[in-house]
Design a protein around this motif. Structure first.
Motif, PDB file in Angstrom:
ATOM      1  N   CYS A 213       0.855  -1.176   0.000  1.00 58.90           N
ATOM      2  CA  CYS A 213       0.000   0.000   0.000  1.00 58.90           C
ATOM      3  C   CYS A 213       0.894   1.230   0.000  1.00 58.90           C
ATOM      4  N   THR A 214       0.628   2.187  -0.882  1.00 58.77           N
ATOM      5  CA  THR A 214       1.472   3.373  -0.959  1.00 58.77           C
ATOM      6  C   THR A 214       0.612   4.591  -1.272  1.00 58.77           C
ATOM      7  N   THR A 215       0.990   5.733  -0.706  1.00 60.40           N
ATOM      8  CA  THR A 215       0.140   6.912  -0.808  1.00 60.40           C
ATOM      9  C   THR A 215       0.922   8.200  -0.594  1.00 60.40           C
ATOM     10  N   SER A 216       0.362   9.288  -1.073  1.00 62.75           N
ATOM     11  CA  SER A 216       0.847  10.615  -0.728  1.00 62.75           C
ATOM     12  C   SER A 216      -0.004  11.216   0.379  1.00 62.75           C
ATOM     13  N   GLY A 217      -0.993  10.473   0.830  1.00 66.07           N
ATOM     14  CA  GLY A 217      -1.854  10.942   1.895  1.00 66.07           C
ATOM     15  C   GLY A 217      -2.833  12.005   1.430  1.00 66.07           C
ATOM     16  N   MET A 218      -3.532  12.576   2.368  1.00 64.19           N
ATOM     17  CA  MET A 218      -4.497  13.623   2.051  1.00 64.19           C
ATOM     18  C   MET A 218      -3.802  14.842   1.461  1.00 64.19           C
ATOM     19  N   GLY A 219      -4.351  15.362   0.379  1.00 56.45           N
ATOM     20  CA  GLY A 219      -3.838  16.614  -0.134  1.00 56.45           C
ATOM     21  C   GLY A 219      -4.060  17.728   0.866  1.00 56.45           C
ATOM     22  N   PHE A 220      -2.984  18.489   1.187  1.00 58.25           N
ATOM     23  CA  PHE A 220      -3.062  19.638   2.086  1.00 58.25           C
ATOM     24  C   PHE A 220      -3.406  19.239   3.515  1.00 58.25           C
ATOM     25  N   LYS A 221      -2.969  18.041   3.873  1.00 57.58           N
ATOM     26  CA  LYS A 221      -3.105  17.555   5.245  1.00 57.58           C
ATOM     27  C   LYS A 221      -2.244  18.397   6.189  1.00 57.58           C
ATOM     28  N   MET A 222      -2.499  18.285   7.486  1.00 57.12           N
ATOM     29  CA  MET A 222      -1.641  18.912   8.478  1.00 57.12           C
ATOM     30  C   MET A 222      -0.260  18.286   8.423  1.00 57.12           C
ATOM     31  N   ARG A 223       0.739  19.065   8.627  1.00 53.24           N
ATOM     32  CA  ARG A 223       2.117  18.582   8.636  1.00 53.24           C
ATOM     33  C   ARG A 223       2.271  17.478   9.675  1.00 53.24           C
ATOM     34  N   GLY A 224       2.763  16.319   9.228  1.00 50.33           N
ATOM     35  CA  GLY A 224       2.969  15.196  10.133  1.00 50.33           C
ATOM     36  C   GLY A 224       1.838  14.199  10.186  1.00 50.33           C
ATOM     37  N   ARG A 225       0.736  14.472   9.487  1.00 49.91           N
ATOM     38  CA  ARG A 225      -0.396  13.554   9.505  1.00 49.91           C
ATOM     39  C   ARG A 225      -0.055  12.232   8.828  1.00 49.91           C
ATOM     40  N   LEU A 226      -0.464  11.125   9.454  1.00 53.00           N
ATOM     41  CA  LEU A 226      -0.389   9.805   8.845  1.00 53.00           C
ATOM     42  C   LEU A 226      -1.787   9.225   8.781  1.00 53.00           C
ATOM     43  N   GLY A 227      -2.097   8.588   7.684  1.00 52.40           N
ATOM     44  CA  GLY A 227      -3.362   7.891   7.555  1.00 52.40           C
ATOM     45  C   GLY A 227      -3.194   6.411   7.819  1.00 52.40           C
ATOM     46  N   ASP A 228      -4.052   5.612   7.216  1.00 56.25           N
ATOM     47  CA  ASP A 228      -4.038   4.173   7.455  1.00 56.25           C
ATOM     48  C   ASP A 228      -2.994   3.432   6.631  1.00 56.25           C
ATOM     49  N   SER A 229      -2.570   4.002   5.499  1.00 56.34           N
ATOM     50  CA  SER A 229      -1.753   3.248   4.532  1.00 56.34           C
ATOM     51  C   SER A 229      -0.468   2.662   5.101  1.00 56.34           C
ATOM     52  N   PRO A 230       0.278   3.372   5.963  1.00 52.67           N
ATOM     53  CA  PRO A 230       1.507   2.786   6.478  1.00 52.67           C
ATOM     54  C   PRO A 230       1.311   1.959   7.746  1.00 52.67           C
ATOM     55  N   ILE A 231       0.071   1.748   8.157  1.00 50.71           N
ATOM     56  CA  ILE A 231      -0.204   1.061   9.421  1.00 50.71           C
ATOM     57  C   ILE A 231      -0.695  -0.356   9.148  1.00 50.71           C
ATOM     58  N   ILE A 232       0.081  -1.332   9.599  1.00 51.70           N
ATOM     59  CA  ILE A 232      -0.294  -2.735   9.427  1.00 51.70           C
ATOM     60  C   ILE A 232      -1.552  -3.019  10.247  1.00 51.70           C
ATOM     61  N   GLY A 233      -2.523  -3.658   9.608  1.00 49.73           N
ATOM     62  CA  GLY A 233      -3.796  -3.937  10.255  1.00 49.73           C
ATOM     63  C   GLY A 233      -4.844  -2.891   9.955  1.00 49.73           C
ATOM     64  N   ALA A 234      -4.405  -1.739   9.456  1.00 54.17           N
ATOM     65  CA  ALA A 234      -5.343  -0.685   9.047  1.00 54.17           C
ATOM     66  C   ALA A 234      -5.407  -0.636   7.532  1.00 54.17           C
ATOM     67  N   GLY A 235      -4.348  -0.088   6.898  1.00 54.66           N
ATOM     68  CA  GLY A 235      -4.341   0.008   5.444  1.00 54.66           C
ATOM     69  C   GLY A 235      -3.965  -1.275   4.730  1.00 54.66           C
TER      70      GLY A 235
END
Length: 337
Positions: A213-235
């Motif tokens: 799973c690979t992503t650029s995350g939310m466009g214009f997210k807060m600096r440092g935000r992580l979503g589910d993609s790099p989290i095992i068991g989530a993304g």
């Protein structure tokens, strides 16, 4: 369900007889090897993965090679050509997991073209599962990954300047699908934005599963935000005895239910992949139905038999399926709302 566009994509790769004999068997029959991936960009990603699977290669190699195609593309929102965070910096996240339960992840990685490959190095060469930020970048450089220029692509820069006019964040459902294509810009005329992801899971000829799973995350997210993609068991989650799943959509909602782990556990209980994905979506709806009405989350999964499926909150999520040289097609996922 296949729409007309997806049918044309499919038939351009094979004959009508292949369509009738194979496609309508997918609900009842499993395939091995097989690879599936999220959104329209999955078609091209699947091709690279299939080149490995068709030669009896390892599923892990296939899911890495497949999403690297998307990471390298400047025509979608995954990779260094993507939309930046609200400080104007592109940060990338990725995860990978093999048939032995080994996994590696990177988060908030800057100036590295292929975060999925760095994630695999984390898995194979460190005692850790996840590296983030400056530490992840230093590790990548030490492993021989070159630093790319610190600059936005032309489309992303234009999009960022447009966003700065209001500096508002309003997630747009299914923007991954709307933003793809060889000539699609990375921005919308109304200035609203969302995340973008490609997730991939595969079963190889040796009946082993892996996922990426690979992503650029939310466009214009807060600096440092992580979503589910790099989290095992989530993304992303893989259990070689049961199946594998990956997610796309609003990462915060996926994290709250440990989404892909939940999908795999539903398959362990005997549910087929589509039903398992649906049950995970139901869990999101149960948590907060009103919020779910304005949110998109989609899951795709493969079980040990090579059966596949997907399900989502809102109409518009699709995924690509490939299990043969002439069989690489889009499926419109069933949806809750």
């Amino acid at each position: 369900m296949l729409n007309r566009r997806s049918f044309l994509q499919f038939t351009s790769l094979g004959t009508a007889s292949v369509f009738t004999s194979k496609l309508f068997a997918t609900e009842k029959k499993g395939f091995r090897p097989i690879v599936i991936s999220t959104w329209n960009e999955g078609i091209n990603a699947n091709k690279a993965a299939w080149n490995i699977l068709r030669s009896k290669g390892r599923a892990l190699d296939a899911v890495e090679a497949g999403v690297m195609v998307t990471e390298a593309s400047q025509n979608c929102c995954v990779g260094l050509g993507a939309n930046p965070d609200r400080d104007g910096i592109v940060t990338l996240d990725a995860s990978i997991m093999d048939e032995h339960g080994n996994c590696g992840c990177v988060g908030a990685l800057e100036r590295i073209k292929h975060p999925i490959s760095v994630a695999r190095r984390v898995m194979e060469k460190t005692p850790h599962v996840m590296l983030v930020g400056e530490g992840a970048q230093k590790f990548a450089i030490a492993e021989g990954f070159p630093l790319e220029p610190q600059q936005l692509s032309a489309d992303a820069e234009r999009s960022y300047k447009e966003w700065l006019k209001k500096s508002e964040y309003k997630p747009v459902i299914n923007i991954e699908n709307k933003g793809h294509g060889p000539f699609a810009p990375l921005h919308l005329e109304n200035g609203d934005w969302n995340h973008d992801t490609i997730g991939m899971v595969a079963l190889d000829a040796m009946s082993n599963l892996s996922g990426s799973c690979t992503t650029s995350g939310m466009g214009f997210k807060m600096r440092g935000r992580l979503g589910d993609s790099p989290i095992i068991g989530a993304g992303l989650y893989v259990d070689n005895e049961v199946g594998a799943a990956t997610a796309t959509g609003l990462g915060e909602e996926v994290i709250k239910i440990c989404g892909t782990h939940l999908v795999v556990e539903f398959m362990r209980q005997g549910n087929n992949p589509e039903t398992a994905c649906r049950k995970a979506v139901e869990r999101i709806v149960k948590r907060d139905k009103e919020k779910a009405k304005n949110t998109q989350v989609g899951f795709i999964a493969i079980n040990k038999k090579g059966e596949f499926g997907g399900y989502c909150l809102q109409k518009g999520f699709n995924y690509a399926v490939c299990y043969g040289d002439d069989t690489n097609f889009m499926v419109d996922a069933k949806h809750w709302f």
